[in-house]
Design a protein around this motif. Structure first.
Motif, PDB file in Angstrom:
ATOM      1  N   TYR A  55       0.861  -1.185   0.000  1.00 27.65           N
ATOM      2  CA  TYR A  55       0.000   0.000   0.000  1.00 27.65           C
ATOM      3  C   TYR A  55       0.896   1.233   0.000  1.00 27.65           C
ATOM      4  O   TYR A  55       1.877   1.286   0.754  1.00 27.65           O
ATOM      5  N   MET A  92      -2.861   6.002  -6.108  1.00 30.50           N
ATOM      6  CA  MET A  92      -3.755   5.578  -5.027  1.00 30.50           C
ATOM      7  C   MET A  92      -3.540   6.374  -3.746  1.00 30.50           C
ATOM      8  O   MET A  92      -4.394   6.384  -2.854  1.00 30.50           O
ATOM      9  N   MET A 107      -6.273   8.897  -3.480  1.00 31.27           N
ATOM     10  CA  MET A 107      -7.574   8.403  -3.930  1.00 31.27           C
ATOM     11  C   MET A 107      -8.481   8.116  -2.737  1.00 31.27           C
ATOM     12  O   MET A 107      -8.108   7.401  -1.815  1.00 31.27           O
ATOM     13  N   GLU A 110     -12.676   2.168  -6.294  1.00 36.41           N
ATOM     14  CA  GLU A 110     -11.740   2.451  -7.381  1.00 36.41           C
ATOM     15  C   GLU A 110     -10.343   1.943  -7.029  1.00 36.41           C
ATOM     16  O   GLU A 110      -9.619   1.404  -7.875  1.00 36.41           O
ATOM     17  N   LYS A 111      -9.957   2.118  -5.758  1.00 38.05           N
ATOM     18  CA  LYS A 111      -8.663   1.603  -5.297  1.00 38.05           C
ATOM     19  C   LYS A 111      -8.577   0.093  -5.496  1.00 38.05           C
ATOM     20  O   LYS A 111      -7.555  -0.435  -5.934  1.00 38.05           O
ATOM     21  N   GLU A 112      -9.670  -0.588  -5.163  1.00 37.03           N
ATOM     22  CA  GLU A 112      -9.679  -2.043  -5.263  1.00 37.03           C
ATOM     23  C   GLU A 112      -9.565  -2.488  -6.718  1.00 37.03           C
ATOM     24  O   GLU A 112      -8.910  -3.485  -7.033  1.00 37.03           O
ATOM     25  N   ARG A 151      -5.909  -2.177  -7.627  1.00 36.76           N
ATOM     26  CA  ARG A 151      -5.133  -3.263  -7.031  1.00 36.76           C
ATOM     27  C   ARG A 151      -5.324  -4.565  -7.817  1.00 36.76           C
ATOM     28  O   ARG A 151      -4.365  -5.292  -8.074  1.00 36.76           O
TER      29      ARG A 151
END
Length: 484
Positions: free
Chosen positions: A337, A447, A450, A455-457, A460
């Motif tokens: 992350y 990210m 963000m 959207e982050k997922e 990823r």
């Protein structure tokens, strides 16, 4: 200012930018990522001169207001003004930081690079020209840039992160040139027809042009510009002599063995395979086999303790493991992350994922080994276990780099993005939303700011799919080599 710089690079680029933006072929997402990086560096540089008045569009609303507000604050002798706006002879500039000390003004322009480049001087010369002709007397002009020797401790030290280079002397030497170039640029944008500027080295120097697709559309899909390791000036020498296709090359034109193979394979559409050499190369591989790939990102401003500007930070890996020639292939992955330093978690997971491997295949050994050696330096407690990984690495790129296996469709390249579809046509990167390392870098760093968890997922998931294809592709490439 940015429009002027396009005109300095190429009159045709300037004309198309003003009159035919629809012909642009630039990746908007990549452009925005680079733009955001520059903005973020500029905002941080304000910490060198804190507490200033802000004339930027986000505050003033439009350039007219920004110019008026700048004039007002200059009249009031405000100590620091950000994005100070000036207009002279239909040319608008906004200087990043304007500072008033001891009754005199100094302007500063912020660059996210690690050095002052020639184009930065030209850029600053235009700002100086507009500011001075608007009536401001400048004591000095400085370019603020990143210090690549700075190593972050727990908190950012802005005076260590940034360097200031006074450039007024160089700027003064370019004022007449700047004036003449401005006149020329203003003439270009008013032309009735597109300037007849041919392609050349200027198409990518100092910046990649957004109209390359339009200007280069007459170049064949496979051309002399694809000749492997031929200097760009030599490629243009051929082009300017009317030679763009391989079949136009003179029989006595001197080519390296690799270039000669590239031309012959294309013209005769055949595949070159040196079976004995490949067979010998394969004997060094010992099961269990690991297939390993890293992804890194390079933040301009170091985010983590003991990291430097633009340092490669490994944030992701994919490892496929095969215990013997008949066994299934297992997959392990790590994805950190950006909010926290991913390196230690990366190391621990990588040591575990590769523990059973006798040979670890990578594609472009120089990259992975360099990253591992950097991790040894920064995390000496893991140095021994990282060294074990280093001693097992073999480069799967070698048979293709040395042209032991070469097909016409590789077109002089040995990148896995080209080799994989050439050997295993059903596998390619075109269907992926993240399909190259540069996009992966930007996506991971993006990210950071963000807010949308969904959207982050998605990002990823896309990163995991991309890195997994790199190592699964290596599994399939090795299968192909074994089969011959």
């Amino acid at each position: 200012k940015s429009t002027y710089m396009k005109g300095i690079q190429c009159p045709k680029r300037l004309y198309l930018y003003i009159n035919h933006k629809e012909l642009s072929d630039h990746d908007a997402a990549a452009e925005q990522a680079a733009f955001n990086k520059g903005i973020n560096v500029g905002l941080l540089a304000r910490q060198l001169f804190p507490g200033g008045k802000n004339a930027s569009l986000s505050v003033t609303g439009n350039y007219h207001n920004a110019i008026q507000q700048t004039r007002k604050w200059i009249g009031q002798k405000e100590k620091v003004i950000y994005e100070a706006a000036f207009l002279f002879n239909k040319v608008l500039v906004a200087v990043d930081i304007l500072v008033h000390t001891s009754g005199k003004w100094t302007a500063y322009e912020v660059k996210s690079s690690t050095e002052v480049k020639e184009q930065h001087i030209m850029d600053a010369a235009l700002q100086y020209y507009v500011m001075v002709n608007s009536g401001l007397v400048l004591k000095d002009f400085g370019i603020i840039h990143i210090n690549n020797e700075y190593e972050r401790q727990h908190m950012l030290d802005y005076s260590g992160l940034f360097q200031i280079n006074p450039v007024k002397a160089e700027i003064l030497g370019q004022q007449d040139l700047t004036k003449n170039q401005l006149i020329r640029c203003q003439e270009i944008v008013q032309l009735k027809d597109i300037p007849a500027t041919g392609i050349g080295i200027h198409c990518s120097d100092p910046y990649a042009c957004e109209f390359t697709g339009h200007c280069w559309q007459h170049i064949p899909e496979v051309s002399v510009f694809d000749l492997s390791r031929l200097p760009l000036n030599k490629k243009f020498e051929l082009y300017n002599n009317g030679i763009s296709r391989f079949d136009q090359l003179a029989a006595d034109y001197v080519l390296s063995p690799a270039q000669a193979l590239q031309v012959k394979a294309y013209l005769e559409q055949y595949t070159h395979i040196d079976v004995p050499v490949i067979r010998q190369w394969l004997t060094q591989l010992t099961y269990p086999l690991g297939f390993m790939d890293f992804e890194t990102f390079m933040p301009a401003v170091p985010l983590y303790y003991k990291s430097r500007p633009y340092q490669h930070i490994p944030f992701q890996f994919s490892v496929h493991v095969q215990h013997n020639a008949e066994s299934a292939v297992n997959h392990e992955a790590f994805l950190g992350y950006p909010e926290e330093d991913p390196r230690q978690g990366f190391i621990k997971a990588l040591i575990k994922a590769t523990a059973t491997c006798n040979t670890i295949l990578v594609y472009n050994k120089a990259f992975e080994t360099c990253r591992l050696k950097e991790l040894q330096q920064h995390f000496p407690e893991y140095s021994g276990k990282i060294q074990i990984i280093l001693e097992k690495i073999i480069d799967l790129m070698e048979p293709f780099q040395k042209k032991w296996y070469y097909t016409a469709s590789m077109n002089g390249s040995y990148s896995i993005k080209v080799v994989l579809p050439a050997l295993v046509p059903e596998l390619n990167y075109k269907e992926l939303s993240i399909c190259d390392g540069g996009t992966a870098m930007a996506a991971f760093e993006g990210m950071l700011n963000m807010k949308d968890a969904e959207e982050k997922e998605k990002i990823r998931t896309a990163l995991l799919e991309y890195c997994k294809l790199d190592t699964w592709g290596m599994v399939r490439i090795l299968e192909k080599l074994l089969s011959i």
